[in-house]
Design a protein around this motif. Sequence first.
Motif, PDB file in Angstrom:
ATOM      1  N   GLY A   1       0.803  -1.211   0.000  1.00 46.00           N
ATOM      2  CA  GLY A   1       0.000   0.000   0.000  1.00 46.00           C
ATOM      3  C   GLY A   1       0.839   1.265   0.000  1.00 46.00           C
ATOM      4  N   LYS A   2       0.167   2.391   0.112  1.00 44.02           N
ATOM      5  CA  LYS A   2       0.833   3.688   0.005  1.00 44.02           C
ATOM      6  C   LYS A   2       1.486   4.136   1.308  1.00 44.02           C
ATOM      7  CE  LYS A   2      -1.872   7.274  -0.420  1.00 44.02           C
ATOM      8  NZ  LYS A   2      -2.962   8.176  -0.861  1.00 44.02           N
ATOM      9  N   TYR A   3       1.170   3.454   2.432  1.00 48.66           N
ATOM     10  CA  TYR A   3       1.685   3.901   3.723  1.00 48.66           C
ATOM     11  C   TYR A   3       2.676   2.896   4.308  1.00 48.66           C
ATOM     12  CZ  TYR A   3      -2.424   6.865   3.313  1.00 48.66           C
ATOM     13  OH  TYR A   3      -3.366   7.744   2.855  1.00 48.66           O
ATOM     14  N   LYS A   4       3.871   3.377   4.598  1.00 45.25           N
ATOM     15  CA  LYS A   4       4.832   2.581   5.350  1.00 45.25           C
ATOM     16  C   LYS A   4       4.566   2.865   6.826  1.00 45.25           C
ATOM     17  CE  LYS A   4       9.781   2.048   6.272  1.00 45.25           C
ATOM     18  NZ  LYS A   4      11.142   2.600   6.004  1.00 45.25           N
ATOM     19  N   LEU A   5       3.977   1.890   7.517  1.00 41.98           N
ATOM     20  CA  LEU A   5       3.569   2.110   8.894  1.00 41.98           C
ATOM     21  C   LEU A   5       4.746   1.948   9.843  1.00 41.98           C
ATOM     22  CD1 LEU A   5       0.167   0.232   8.675  1.00 41.98           C
ATOM     23  CD2 LEU A   5       0.552   2.700   8.620  1.00 41.98           C
ATOM     24  N   SER A   6       4.602   2.518  11.041  1.00 42.67           N
ATOM     25  CA  SER A   6       5.695   2.529  12.017  1.00 42.67           C
ATOM     26  C   SER A   6       6.208   1.127  12.305  1.00 42.67           C
ATOM     27  CB  SER A   6       5.221   3.188  13.312  1.00 42.67           C
ATOM     28  OG  SER A   6       4.913   4.543  13.086  1.00 42.67           O
ATOM     29  N   LEU A   7       7.434   1.052  12.764  1.00 45.75           N
ATOM     30  CA  LEU A   7       8.113  -0.220  12.967  1.00 45.75           C
ATOM     31  C   LEU A   7       7.425  -1.077  14.022  1.00 45.75           C
ATOM     32  CD1 LEU A   7      11.802   1.070  12.932  1.00 45.75           C
ATOM     33  CD2 LEU A   7      10.498   0.066  11.059  1.00 45.75           C
ATOM     34  N   PRO A   8       7.546  -2.409  13.911  1.00 49.19           N
ATOM     35  CA  PRO A   8       6.916  -3.317  14.876  1.00 49.19           C
ATOM     36  C   PRO A   8       7.342  -3.068  16.319  1.00 49.19           C
ATOM     37  CG  PRO A   8       7.649  -4.518  12.939  1.00 49.19           C
ATOM     38  CD  PRO A   8       8.192  -3.127  12.806  1.00 49.19           C
TER      39      PRO A   8
END
Length: 209
Positions: free
Chosen positions: A180-187
Amino acid sequence: MEFPYTVAPHLDYFSIPRAEFIARRPEFDSFAVGGYVFSQDGPLDGPATRRILLLQRALTDSMLGCWEGPGGASESDDQTLLDGVVREVLEETGLHVSKVVELVGVDSWTHTRRLDGVKFRIAKYSFIVEVYEAFQQPLERIPVPVATEEIPVRLEATEHQAFEWATEQEVRDSAQTGQGKYKLSLPSMGPQGANILRSFEMIRARDTN
């Protein structure tokens, strides 16, 4: 208080003094908070299109370029944990919380300080919140939503460089497929994508009740 906020009755527990709240959780060294903000487009008597406010971290900050909801560390000046949620939302978006609606999740992780290798156990409490700016008359029993593009988000430039109002499908594509378009914050900061999707489920349940 110029912008007072209310708390859903089932969340009253989080209104106890911050020091007391922390004392009851000695297994953690630090606490963080998050506040998910939703917009609502569509007729009042029909299905609404919900979008969640995501912020992109500044390129000069840690986890540069990642997307997340408003949030940060609970601070000693916060009288309660929820005061920290309200403060973080205001600092990072310029929006004023009118109500803390629901607890989405509690995540914990261990952070290792680079300077000396000391490990800290952190707990983050993420909530759904409503903001004054998202409604034309926020204190009315049935407030009228403001169009998404008219909600006046104001970023803190040292922390975030952009914002978007994302749909559930856009978040799902980013969280579950990585395409998708969003790289979400790290685990290491907790399951950001899973929490955002859970918040969509919870807000949808509220809309249908």
